[in-house]
Each structure stands twice: as structure tokens, then as C-alpha cells.
Design a protein around this motif. Structure first.
Motif, mmCIF file in Angstrom:
data_model
loop_
_atom_site.group_PDB
_atom_site.id
_atom_site.type_symbol
_atom_site.label_atom_id
_atom_site.label_comp_id
_atom_site.label_asym_id
_atom_site.label_seq_id
_atom_site.Cartn_x
_atom_site.Cartn_y
_atom_site.Cartn_z
ATOM 1 N N LYS A 1 -44.148 -10.818 32.535
ATOM 2 C CA LYS A 1 -44.804 -9.634 32.302
ATOM 3 C C LYS A 1 -45.898 -9.555 32.507
ATOM 4 O O LYS A 1 -46.530 -8.530 33.018
ATOM 5 N N TYR A 2 -46.833 -10.719 32.806
ATOM 6 C CA TYR A 2 -48.136 -10.733 33.395
ATOM 7 C C TYR A 2 -48.349 -11.536 34.679
ATOM 8 O O TYR A 2 -49.321 -11.134 35.401
ATOM 9 N N VAL A 3 -47.358 -12.241 34.841
ATOM 10 C CA VAL A 3 -47.587 -13.212 36.436
ATOM 11 C C VAL A 3 -46.160 -12.688 37.205
ATOM 12 O O VAL A 3 -45.003 -12.806 36.508
ATOM 13 N N THR A 4 -46.536 -12.538 38.231
ATOM 14 C CA THR A 4 -45.343 -12.220 39.318
ATOM 15 C C THR A 4 -44.833 -13.538 39.943
ATOM 16 O O THR A 4 -45.552 -14.443 39.792
ATOM 17 N N ASP A 5 -43.671 -13.457 40.350
ATOM 18 C CA ASP A 5 -43.058 -14.763 40.805
ATOM 19 C C ASP A 5 -43.754 -15.394 41.985
ATOM 20 O O ASP A 5 -43.730 -16.590 42.103
ATOM 21 N N GLN A 6 -44.520 -14.341 42.821
ATOM 22 C CA GLN A 6 -45.094 -14.909 43.885
ATOM 23 C C GLN A 6 -46.282 -15.667 43.589
ATOM 24 O O GLN A 6 -46.724 -16.700 43.968
ATOM 25 N N GLU A 7 -47.036 -15.093 42.368
ATOM 26 C CA GLU A 7 -48.214 -15.658 41.712
ATOM 27 C C GLU A 7 -47.941 -16.925 41.509
ATOM 28 O O GLU A 7 -48.780 -17.941 41.510
ATOM 29 N N ALA A 8 -46.744 -17.194 40.896
ATOM 30 C CA ALA A 8 -46.534 -18.704 40.298
ATOM 31 C C ALA A 8 -45.862 -19.370 41.155
ATOM 32 O O ALA A 8 -45.215 -20.511 40.956
ATOM 33 N N SER A 9 -45.326 -19.215 42.399
ATOM 34 C CA SER A 9 -45.041 -20.144 43.680
ATOM 35 C C SER A 9 -45.945 -21.026 44.066
ATOM 36 O O SER A 9 -45.533 -21.840 44.969
ATOM 37 N N THR A 10 -47.009 -21.087 43.540
ATOM 38 C CA THR A 10 -48.102 -22.120 44.204
ATOM 39 C C THR A 10 -48.902 -22.501 42.946
ATOM 40 O O THR A 10 -49.331 -22.075 42.196
ATOM 41 N N TRP A 11 -49.382 -23.730 43.320
ATOM 42 C CA TRP A 11 -50.260 -24.385 42.403
ATOM 43 C C TRP A 11 -51.683 -23.924 42.306
ATOM 44 O O TRP A 11 -52.564 -23.890 41.563
ATOM 45 N N GLY A 12 -51.870 -22.989 43.531
ATOM 46 C CA GLY A 12 -53.027 -22.215 43.600
ATOM 47 C C GLY A 12 -53.333 -21.112 42.544
ATOM 48 O O GLY A 12 -54.388 -20.710 42.503
ATOM 49 N N ILE A 13 -52.573 -20.884 41.621
ATOM 50 C CA ILE A 13 -52.554 -20.025 40.628
ATOM 51 C C ILE A 13 -53.660 -20.567 39.797
ATOM 52 O O ILE A 13 -54.279 -19.544 38.972
ATOM 53 N N LEU A 14 -53.882 -21.936 39.730
ATOM 54 C CA LEU A 14 -55.391 -22.109 38.899
ATOM 55 C C LEU A 14 -56.388 -21.423 39.267
ATOM 56 O O LEU A 14 -57.448 -21.043 38.459
ATOM 57 N N LYS A 15 -56.446 -20.955 40.535
ATOM 58 C CA LYS A 15 -57.756 -20.386 41.080
ATOM 59 C C LYS A 15 -57.824 -18.809 40.846
ATOM 60 O O LYS A 15 -58.868 -18.220 40.843
ATOM 61 N N ASN A 16 -56.742 -18.358 40.262
ATOM 62 C CA ASN A 16 -56.577 -16.875 40.236
ATOM 63 C C ASN A 16 -57.461 -16.598 38.789
ATOM 64 O O ASN A 16 -56.845 -16.696 37.715
ATOM 65 N N GLU A 17 -58.439 -15.889 38.917
ATOM 66 C CA GLU A 17 -59.386 -15.356 37.927
ATOM 67 C C GLU A 17 -58.622 -14.299 36.857
ATOM 68 O O GLU A 17 -59.117 -14.311 35.663
ATOM 69 N N LYS A 18 -57.693 -13.823 37.410
ATOM 70 C CA LYS A 18 -56.719 -12.929 36.559
ATOM 71 C C LYS A 18 -56.185 -13.673 35.174
ATOM 72 O O LYS A 18 -55.982 -12.958 34.411
ATOM 73 N N ASN B 1 -63.315 -23.047 34.424
ATOM 74 C CA ASN B 1 -63.614 -21.818 33.632
ATOM 75 C C ASN B 1 -62.414 -20.903 33.487
ATOM 76 O O ASN B 1 -62.343 -19.954 32.573
ATOM 77 N N ASN B 2 -61.225 -21.338 34.162
ATOM 78 C CA ASN B 2 -60.109 -20.364 33.912
ATOM 79 C C ASN B 2 -59.176 -21.137 32.914
ATOM 80 O O ASN B 2 -58.279 -20.451 32.638
ATOM 81 N N ILE B 3 -59.330 -22.459 32.764
ATOM 82 C CA ILE B 3 -58.507 -23.150 31.901
ATOM 83 C C ILE B 3 -58.814 -22.898 30.505
ATOM 84 O O ILE B 3 -60.015 -23.322 29.990
ATOM 85 N N ALA B 4 -58.016 -22.443 29.763
ATOM 86 C CA ALA B 4 -58.118 -22.233 28.267
ATOM 87 C C ALA B 4 -58.097 -23.797 27.528
ATOM 88 O O ALA B 4 -59.051 -23.591 26.375
ATOM 89 N N GLY B 5 -57.194 -24.634 27.912
ATOM 90 C CA GLY B 5 -57.192 -25.845 27.254
ATOM 91 C C GLY B 5 -56.381 -26.654 28.098
ATOM 92 O O GLY B 5 -55.484 -26.408 28.500
ATOM 93 N N TRP B 6 -56.554 -28.105 27.623
ATOM 94 C CA TRP B 6 -55.729 -29.474 28.064
ATOM 95 C C TRP B 6 -54.784 -29.532 26.950
ATOM 96 O O TRP B 6 -55.141 -29.782 25.894
ATOM 97 N N GLU B 7 -53.587 -29.422 27.418
ATOM 98 C CA GLU B 7 -52.414 -29.538 26.031
ATOM 99 C C GLU B 7 -51.474 -30.758 26.416
ATOM 100 O O GLU B 7 -51.014 -31.038 27.626
ATOM 101 N N ALA B 8 -51.108 -31.453 25.238
ATOM 102 C CA ALA B 8 -49.972 -32.544 25.717
ATOM 103 C C ALA B 8 -48.640 -32.054 24.991
ATOM 104 O O ALA B 8 -47.599 -32.410 25.498
ATOM 105 N N ASP B 9 -48.626 -31.109 23.988
ATOM 106 C CA ASP B 9 -47.459 -30.581 23.422
ATOM 107 C C ASP B 9 -47.736 -29.146 22.998
ATOM 108 O O ASP B 9 -46.700 -28.578 22.606
ATOM 109 N N PHE B 10 -48.750 -28.566 22.678
ATOM 110 C CA PHE B 10 -48.878 -27.332 22.244
ATOM 111 C C PHE B 10 -48.646 -26.135 23.158
ATOM 112 O O PHE B 10 -48.647 -24.998 22.818
ATOM 113 N N GLY B 11 -48.696 -26.378 24.549
ATOM 114 C CA GLY B 11 -48.670 -25.267 25.497
ATOM 115 C C GLY B 11 -47.501 -24.252 25.486
ATOM 116 O O GLY B 11 -47.681 -23.341 25.576
#
Length: 433
Positions: A152-169, A228-238
């Protein structure tokens, strides 16, 4: 739980009476990583096959290094352990494993008959001081590392690269696995994508320790640049955060993604999974017999039992991960006409060139072609852990604190549900590394 305590009491009685340790089989596995209803069935099957009685003592761990430590010190005489690929590598290097004998007399050898050539091929890449890991380990479950995202919020294209971490959106809506090895490897693949494309380096070579320190420095710099884009580091709750739409992007393992996608569909949330175009990692868990094992015979029979097709199908249905078995019954159990055809010949053989199956569980051959297995860093592992600690230490934000508080409440509710609710259906547990 009652079964566990009864078996502990039984073990104490047997030891006190001086009985043969061969009447017990001590198994050490990840939490929520087996259908426990098959344990008493194994005991009955084992007696039918060998004429000998055995009782299974089943214990769990949640961190690979915990299992390694107990085996390495020799304080726990486990007969069977289920570590991940890089720990198998370390165990082989330290001479902690016994070879697994495939002679079962008149009992069929389900191991060699059913383990996929794809699994055997990757196990042969496990470094073991000249030893072939296939002689010391039998594949159990496997999967990929990728991106779980909200359609709903992320396009397939946006999720096709690990560079999504940089996306401030997606700032504040992005969760990263708290798994130093996995996250380091996939980000290194992203950072070296051009060199890989130009054939200057290979993904496989990147999975090994870099003595120059450049790779680890570049990955650390990258993660700090997107913190600053990362909400949290998770082992199981993501996955719970994704199902509840508190997160839109989660760097995840395929097993967790399967569970999350199924749970989300029940509440009308569209979750999807992508293995980025730059490439990714594929991981494997396998059964090994430690050199301190005292019931090697029952241990090898237990592995053989788990490779029996009907047991494999039941096991997978409960835990939700993907088996190392290529048995026709396993393929048949995974056919689902709601999916588009994919090529699974690499795993099941030439007859599986157009199979309708879940591509998250069984990636198409084109996806697998861009995935490689991680390796152990041995004595240099501390460098990896230190890097990860520095990255996370610089990211203790208000958002993270809020997320941790929310997760604590969720975990409490899940614990209460497990204690007082009905058990059943597919389990889920993070593949913690």
C-alpha cells in the motif's frame, strides 16, 4: 512442557540406576523449529526399526553461539544439534563433529534419497579444513534474506533494491534485522553492485572475511548514514510491526516473511517480499552430531526419520520454513494454483520447470542465481560484532524507545495468549543468528 519434565526425571532415574545412556536421545534445536508431536512417533518408529527403546529429551536455544558454546566446552552431551551454516563451518574447523553414518540396515536411507542436490551443493561450499560438510551435516531448513514491505505504501520498484534504506519516504517506518552477519553481507552486496555487474568481483567472494577492513568500514559508514530512517533493530518483532502497519519496510528472512504475509492477509494488509536485484544471501540450518554425543545410533536414525517425506511435510506445515527435502511428496504439498509458474529445477529436478508454488518459500531459479551463502569469520568475528554495536549504539532514538515499549506489550500479550489460548496452526520464530 510436561513431557519435557517427565523426560528429565526419567533421565535422572536412569543415571541413578546406572542404565545405558543409549536409552536416551538428547536433541538441541531452535525454539518453534519442529513439530513436537513427531517426537513420540520417532520413539515408536525407532523401536520398530531397531528393536531398541529410546526416549527423546528435547531442549531449545535461540542463539547459534549458545549452542556452539555448549558443544565446544563439552559440558552438554547433546546427541543432535541444529546450527546454522556458519556455525557448522566453525564446528568443522574446531573438529567438534562426528561423521554421519548412512548405514541403516534394512531401513530406507531417507537422507541420501531426499536431500536436494541444491542443498548438497551449498553444503560442499562450507569450509571445513578439507572436510566435506555433507559427511558431517544434513540439511534441515533454508531460506533467503530479503525485504518484507507493505504494498500500500511501497512500490515493487522501491523494494527491488537494498537502497530502500536511503529513501526518506520511509523514515520511522523501516525495521532492520538485528543480525550483524546477514545485514553486513546484503549491504556489502548493495555497495559493490557495480563491481559485481562488471565482473570485477563476485558475490561469493564478498561472503568471506576482508583483511583490509575496507568492506566493514564502508558498511558501517552506510548504516550510520541512514540511521535516521531506521525505526528499530529487531530480532523477532519486525513481522508483527509489519502486520499491524506500524512498519512499511522490514529487512527480513523469508521464513518470517511467509508468516507475516499470511497473518497480514487475514486482516486485509497487503505484505509482499522481495529479494533485491543486486543479490542477497541464502542461509541453511542443518543437523550435526557433536563429538561428545553418547547416542550416535539414535541420532542418525532421528535425522533419517526427519527426512522421511510424510514427516517432512508435517514438520514444514507446522513451523512454516522450507525443508531441504526434494521428495515428490514435498513438491506436491507445496503446489498452489493461486501462484504463477516458477522454475524450481535447481531444487526438485527437471520435472519442476514450471511449478505453481509460493515464490517466497521457493524462489525462482533466476532469484537463486543472485544469492550466495555466508561464511564464518572465525577469530575475526569480534570485528563484525564490534561494528554492529557501534552502528546500533549511534541509533538510540526516541522512536526506538517507543517501539521497544510497544513490542514489550505485544510480547506480553503473545505470552499470555500462548499460556491460556489454544495451540495449533503454523508456528513462527525468528531465525536468530
Amino acid at each position: 512442557m510436561k513431557r519435557f519434565f517427565l523426560l528429565i526425571v526419567m533421565a535422572l532415574v536412569l543415571f541413578a540406576c546406572g542404565e545405558d545412556r543409549g536409552a536416551l536421545l538428547k536433541v538441541y534445536n531452535w525454539g518453534d523449529y519442529i513439530d513436537e508431536s513427531i517426537l513420540p512417533e520417532f520413539e515408536q518408529w525407532y523401536e520398530e526399526q531397531t528393536g531398541e527403546k529410546v526416549s527423546v529429551i528435547y531442549q531449545t536455544f535461540d542463539v547459534n553461539e549458545t549452542a556452539l558454546s555448549k558443544i565446544e566446552k563439552g559440558h552438554e552431551d547433546f546427541d543432535l544439534v541444529c546450527p546454522s551454516d556458519y556455525i557448522i563451518e566453525r564446528m568443522l574447523a574446531k573438529d567438534l563433529l562426528l561423521p554421519i553414518d548412512r548405514d541403516f540396515g534394512e531401513t530406507p536411507n531417507y537422507i541420501d534419497e531426499n536431500i536436494s542436490p541444491y542443498i548438497k551443493k551449498n553444503f560442499s561450499l562450507i569450509e571445513g579444513n578439507g572436510k566435506d560438510a555433507n559427511d558431517y551435516a544434513v540439511g534441515y531448513m533454508w531460506g533467503t534474506t530479503g525485504i518484507l514491505y507493505n504494498g500500500k505504501y511501497v512500490t515493487d520498484q522501491e523494494a527491488s533494491t537494498w537502497g530502500i534504506l536511503k529513501n526518506e519516504k520511509f523514515a520511522g517506518k523501516l525495521f532492520v534485522k538485528d543480525a550483524a552477519r546477514d545485514m553486513y553481507c546484503v549491504m556489502l552486496i548493495h555497495l559493490r553492485a557495480k563491481e559485481i555487474a562488471d565482473s570485477l568481483i563476485s558475490r561469493r567472494s564478498l561472503m568471506y572475511y576482508d583483511p583490509s577492513g575496507k568492506n566493514i568500514a564502508d558498511v558501517e559508514e552506510y548504516f550510520k548514514g541512514v540511521k535516521n530512517n531506521i525505526a528499530g533493530w529487531e530480532a523477532d518483532f519486525g513481522k508483527e510491526q509489519m502486520v499491524q502497519e506500524r512498519g512499511y519496510v522490514n529487512l527480513s528472512w523469508s521464513g518470517d516473511a511467509v508468516w507475516a504475509i499470511e497473518e497480514a492477509a487475514e486482516v486485509g494488509v497487503d505484505l509482499r517480499y522481495s529479494v533485491p536485484e543486486e543479490g542477497s544471501t541464502v542461509w541453511f540450518d542443518g543437523w550435526v552430531i557433536p563429538k561428545y554425543a553418547q547416542n550416535v545410533k539414535a541420532a542418525k536414525y532421528f535425522i533419517n526419520f526427519l527426512c522421511r517425506p510424510d514427516i517432512t511435510v508435517r514438520n514444514v506445515d507446522v513451523i512454516g520454513y522450507v525443508s531441504a527435502s526434494k521428495a515428490p511428496e514435498v513438491l506436491e504439498a507445496n503446489i498452489d494454483d493461486s501462484y504463477d509458474p516458477i522454475n524450481l529445477t535447481y531444487f526438485f529436478g527437471p520435472e519442476a520447470d514450471s511449478v505453481r508454488a509460493n515464490p517466497v518459500m521457493y524462489p525462482d531459479s533466476t532469484v537463486i542465481a543472485r544469492c550466495d551463502m555466508e561464511h564464518d569469520w572465525g577469530e575475526h568475528t569480534e570485528e563484525l560484532i564490534s561494528m554492529w554495536s557501534r552502528i546500533k549504539g549511534d541509533n538510540a532514538s526516541y522512536t526506538t524507545v517507543i517501539v521497544i515499549a510497544i513490542v514489550a506489550l505485544i510480547l506480553v500479550s503473545l505470552i499470555l495468549k500462548r499460556l491460556f489460548g489454544k495451540r495449533g496452526g503454523r508456528k513462527h520464530g525468528a531465525r536468530r543468528r
